[in-house]
Design a protein around this motif. Structure first.
Motif, mmCIF file in Angstrom:
data_model
loop_
_atom_site.group_PDB
_atom_site.id
_atom_site.type_symbol
_atom_site.label_atom_id
_atom_site.label_comp_id
_atom_site.label_asym_id
_atom_site.label_seq_id
_atom_site.Cartn_x
_atom_site.Cartn_y
_atom_site.Cartn_z
ATOM 1 N N LEU A 87 0.881 -1.165 0.000
ATOM 2 C CA LEU A 87 0.000 0.000 0.000
ATOM 3 C C LEU A 87 0.917 1.212 0.000
ATOM 4 N N VAL A 88 0.967 1.935 -1.126
ATOM 5 C CA VAL A 88 2.014 2.934 -1.326
ATOM 6 C C VAL A 88 1.441 4.225 -1.908
ATOM 7 N N ARG A 89 2.235 5.280 -1.789
ATOM 8 C CA ARG A 89 1.916 6.512 -2.491
ATOM 9 C C ARG A 89 2.560 6.473 -3.873
ATOM 10 N N ARG A 90 1.913 7.093 -4.860
ATOM 11 C CA ARG A 90 2.416 7.073 -6.227
ATOM 12 C C ARG A 90 3.551 8.096 -6.356
ATOM 13 N N VAL A 91 4.759 7.669 -5.986
ATOM 14 C CA VAL A 91 5.906 8.567 -6.010
ATOM 15 C C VAL A 91 7.176 7.725 -6.170
ATOM 16 N N GLY A 92 8.179 8.273 -6.867
ATOM 17 C CA GLY A 92 9.474 7.617 -7.003
ATOM 18 C C GLY A 92 9.369 6.172 -7.439
ATOM 19 N N GLY A 93 10.198 5.332 -6.807
ATOM 20 C CA GLY A 93 10.217 3.921 -7.155
ATOM 21 C C GLY A 93 8.957 3.178 -6.771
ATOM 22 N N LEU A 94 8.170 3.752 -5.841
ATOM 23 C CA LEU A 94 6.889 3.129 -5.499
ATOM 24 C C LEU A 94 5.962 3.148 -6.712
ATOM 25 N N ALA A 95 5.979 4.249 -7.441
ATOM 26 C CA ALA A 95 5.158 4.358 -8.653
ATOM 27 C C ALA A 95 5.622 3.393 -9.732
ATOM 28 N N ASP A 96 6.931 3.083 -9.735
ATOM 29 C CA ASP A 96 7.482 2.206 -10.767
ATOM 30 C C ASP A 96 7.287 0.728 -10.475
ATOM 31 N N THR A 97 6.931 0.384 -9.239
ATOM 32 C CA THR A 97 6.915 -1.032 -8.872
ATOM 33 C C THR A 97 5.545 -1.573 -8.477
ATOM 34 N N VAL A 98 4.586 -0.707 -8.137
ATOM 35 C CA VAL A 98 3.291 -1.184 -7.638
ATOM 36 C C VAL A 98 2.177 -0.688 -8.563
ATOM 37 N N THR A 99 1.308 -1.597 -8.972
ATOM 38 C CA THR A 99 0.166 -1.263 -9.823
ATOM 39 C C THR A 99 -1.120 -1.390 -9.014
ATOM 40 N N ASP A 100 -1.921 -0.331 -9.046
ATOM 41 C CA ASP A 100 -3.099 -0.255 -8.192
ATOM 42 C C ASP A 100 -4.147 -1.306 -8.557
ATOM 43 N N CYS A 101 -4.896 -1.715 -7.531
ATOM 44 C CA CYS A 101 -5.985 -2.681 -7.723
ATOM 45 C C CYS A 101 -7.254 -1.989 -8.225
ATOM 46 N N SER A 102 -7.140 -1.256 -9.290
ATOM 47 C CA SER A 102 -8.332 -0.713 -9.935
ATOM 48 C C SER A 102 -9.007 -1.846 -10.705
ATOM 49 N N LEU A 103 -10.259 -1.636 -11.073
ATOM 50 C CA LEU A 103 -10.994 -2.694 -11.767
ATOM 51 C C LEU A 103 -10.309 -3.099 -13.066
ATOM 52 N N MET A 150 -7.150 -5.094 -12.359
ATOM 53 C CA MET A 150 -7.474 -6.447 -11.922
ATOM 54 C C MET A 150 -7.970 -7.293 -13.094
ATOM 55 N N ALA A 151 -8.685 -6.649 -14.009
ATOM 56 C CA ALA A 151 -9.213 -7.384 -15.166
ATOM 57 C C ALA A 151 -8.094 -7.888 -16.070
ATOM 58 N N ASP A 152 -7.044 -7.092 -16.241
ATOM 59 C CA ASP A 152 -5.965 -7.541 -17.132
ATOM 60 C C ASP A 152 -4.811 -8.214 -16.380
ATOM 61 N N GLY A 153 -4.977 -8.408 -15.062
ATOM 62 C CA GLY A 153 -4.012 -9.189 -14.301
ATOM 63 C C GLY A 153 -2.749 -8.457 -13.911
ATOM 64 N N THR A 154 -2.747 -7.111 -14.012
ATOM 65 C CA THR A 154 -1.528 -6.362 -13.679
ATOM 66 C C THR A 154 -1.535 -5.811 -12.260
ATOM 67 N N ALA A 155 -2.673 -5.850 -11.566
ATOM 68 C CA ALA A 155 -2.779 -5.267 -10.224
ATOM 69 C C ALA A 155 -1.883 -6.011 -9.237
ATOM 70 N N THR A 156 -1.155 -5.230 -8.419
ATOM 71 C CA THR A 156 -0.252 -5.849 -7.433
ATOM 72 C C THR A 156 -0.346 -5.208 -6.053
ATOM 73 N N GLY A 157 -1.152 -4.146 -5.888
ATOM 74 C CA GLY A 157 -1.210 -3.480 -4.591
ATOM 75 C C GLY A 157 -2.195 -2.332 -4.594
ATOM 76 N N PHE A 158 -1.985 -1.385 -3.690
ATOM 77 C CA PHE A 158 -2.909 -0.269 -3.493
ATOM 78 C C PHE A 158 -2.117 1.030 -3.543
ATOM 79 N N VAL A 159 -2.520 1.946 -4.431
ATOM 80 C CA VAL A 159 -1.747 3.159 -4.702
ATOM 81 C C VAL A 159 -2.641 4.377 -4.498
ATOM 82 N N PHE A 160 -2.120 5.383 -3.762
ATOM 83 C CA PHE A 160 -2.841 6.648 -3.635
ATOM 84 C C PHE A 160 -1.924 7.786 -4.057
#
Length: 495
Positions: free
Chosen positions: A411-427, A430-440
């Motif tokens: 669960l990360v903020r969309r900044v720096g390397g956090l933005a480069d490594t975590v993909t939000d669990c948006s619908l 999740m539909a295309d299988g890329t979601a890996t976490g929670f981003v704000f």
């Protein structure tokens, strides 16, 4: 090693010998990755007791006399960076500078040592001596300096080139400087400059001078042949006034020589399938062991034994930069929703106290461990459902990458390397299988709390949770890919 590039890595700490943060993880993993690609790599380290203690097969290479008169002995030996993997290492034996209590940078009272400018100038000066050929049997083609502690390396080598008119000893050593965190710049009073042995022209706006002070970080940024930082997004962010810490103009002027290379994870250290620090191994194909890790950690920390309670983990320095006050603000909501928090870290006194007091009020839901404990960190990632990293800024961040590997969704903020490594669990993700976490996005308590609610909502849908967790654990984060990028930068830096 015919055809191999001779590379010297210079850092103040290195895992597993000495670690205060993520710098040590990178300093330990990158040389091994480069060596695995057939390169001729050596490391240069200060002679802190923890490092000298693990130096094997040591022999003297030569004496070093620093510009301010300090004397040190340069030794060459080997240090074990992994089971069965030893790296050639130069170590500076200077007990007056490095043989002290406390961590590498501060005394036991958490006060920076008053002579840190000399302690780390000695590290840089020794690197320049290696580049000049103090070891008759080995001379680097590339010297790679890490963070402000080694920031004077490019300056010493650049002025050595100048003194030899671009030819002779040291002239062929290219320099690469990596920014791990621009917020820590190695700033010292102007009065310390004269001892360093650099020409007066170096104390200039086009040099080491930074608003009247001496900046080791700026030395690296100005004099190195090539610059890197630890994620592509952070490379863009530090060229802006918001995250440039006064150096954005210089970085923007050198943007064509600046490359963002995402850090990776040492698979020999951070891998739940083989991690001996976990009570039970698991992997993406056989994840059942993770539930066992969670139950045992809950028991160890005195948390309620509930497999249905999402376990949020924090392994971090406790500072506002890391966004830990956002976590503090949301603790009541987290506990009310049925979650648990296990925290490991140290830092600002008021944050330490606030978390300890809050844990005392809810001991079955909140556990706080002040300090750092490497085995406990592994157990936290192994047990956790969610790894919280809500940073104001984050050059790369390794914590969220450990979370991904261990199926503890970041669960990360969309900044720096956090933005480069975590993909939000948006619908759609999740539909295309890329979601890996929670981003704000916004660094505000309300935004963090919304992301927290999304984590609870997904955890209540076990099938979806398992799919996202599997995607997170499969995300590639190997050092071989990163090492290839660094090799390209080294080749660009060579004359």
């Amino acid at each position: 090693m015919p055809g191999a590039m001779r590379i010297l890595q210079v850092s103040a700490e290195i895992f597993p010998l000495l670690k205060t943060g993520g710098l040590a993880d990178v300093a330990g993993a990158l040389p091994m990755a480069l060596a695995a690609e057939g390169q001729d790599v050596r490391v240069l380290l200060p002679g802190f007791p923890a490092i000298l203690e693990k130096l094997s097969d040591a022999r003297p290479i030569g004496g070093i006399v620093a510009p301010w008169g300090a004397r040190a002995e340069l030794k060459l030996g080997r240090v074990a960076l992994a089971d069965g993997v030893a790296m050639p290492a130069y170590v500076i034996d200077a007990p007056d500078y490095y043989g002290r209590p406390g961590n590498p940078y501060e005394n036991p009272q958490r006060e920076p040592y008053g002579d840190n400018h000399l302690r780390f100038a000695l590290l840089s000066f020794a690197a320049a001596r290696v580049a000049q050929g103090i070891d008759a049997d080995w001379q680097p083609q590339v010297v790679h300096a890490h963070d402000w502690h080694a920031g004077l390396v490019p300056a010493y080598i650049a002025f050595e080139r100048g003194s030899s008119n671009g030819a002779g000893a040291g002239a062929g050593a290219a320099t690469v400087f990596t920014v791990h965190n621009l917020a820590y710049q190695g700033l010292f009073p102007r009065t310390h400059f004269d001892a360093l042995g650099l020409p007066p022209s170096a104390f200039d706006v086009n040099g080491l001078e930074f608003y009247g002070q001496l900046s080791f970080m700026k030395a690296g940024l100005y004099y190195a042949d090539r610059l890197t930082t630890v994620s592509p997004t952070y490379a863009r962010e530090i060229q802006t006034p918001e995250q440039g810490f006064g150096l954005d103009g210089l970085l923007k002027s050198r943007s064509s020589q600046l490359t963002g290379i995402l850090n990776a994870v040492d698979d020999g250290v951070w891998n739940p399938a083989v991690d001996t620090l976990l009570p039970q191994a698991f992997d993406v194909r056989k994840p059942a062991g993770k539930a066992r890790c969670k139950a045992l950690l809950q028991e160890e920390l005195g948390l309620a034994l509930r497999d249905d309670a999402p376990l949020f983990v924090v392994v971090s320095r406790l500072t506002e930069q890391k966004g830990l006050h956002l976590v503090l603000d949301a603790l009541d909501a987290l506990v009310t929703a049925g979650g648990q928090l296990a925290l490991l870290g140290s830092g600002d006194g008021w944050l330490e106290q606030a978390f300890v007091e809050r844990a005392a009020r809810s001991p079955r839901a909140i556990s706080v461990t002040i300090g750092y404990n490497e085995p406990l960190a592994h157990r936290l990632f192994g047990a956790g459902d969610v790894t919280i990293v809500p940073s104001l800024f984050e050059p790369c961040g390794l914590t969220q990458m450990y979370g991904l590997k261990y199926g503890s969704l970041p669960l990360v903020r969309r900044v720096g390397g956090l933005a480069d490594t975590v993909t939000d669990c948006s619908l759609e993700n999740m539909a295309d299988g890329t979601a890996t976490g929670f981003v704000f996005d916004e660094f505000r308590s309300e935004e963090f709390t919304r992301a927290l609610r999304r984590a609870f909502a997904l955890h209540a849908r076990p099938a979806d949770w398992r799919r996202v967790r599997a995607a997170a654990m499969r995300r590639p984060a190997d050092w071989r890919h990163a090492a290839a990028h660094y090799l390209n930068v080294y080749k660009e830096a060579l004359p």
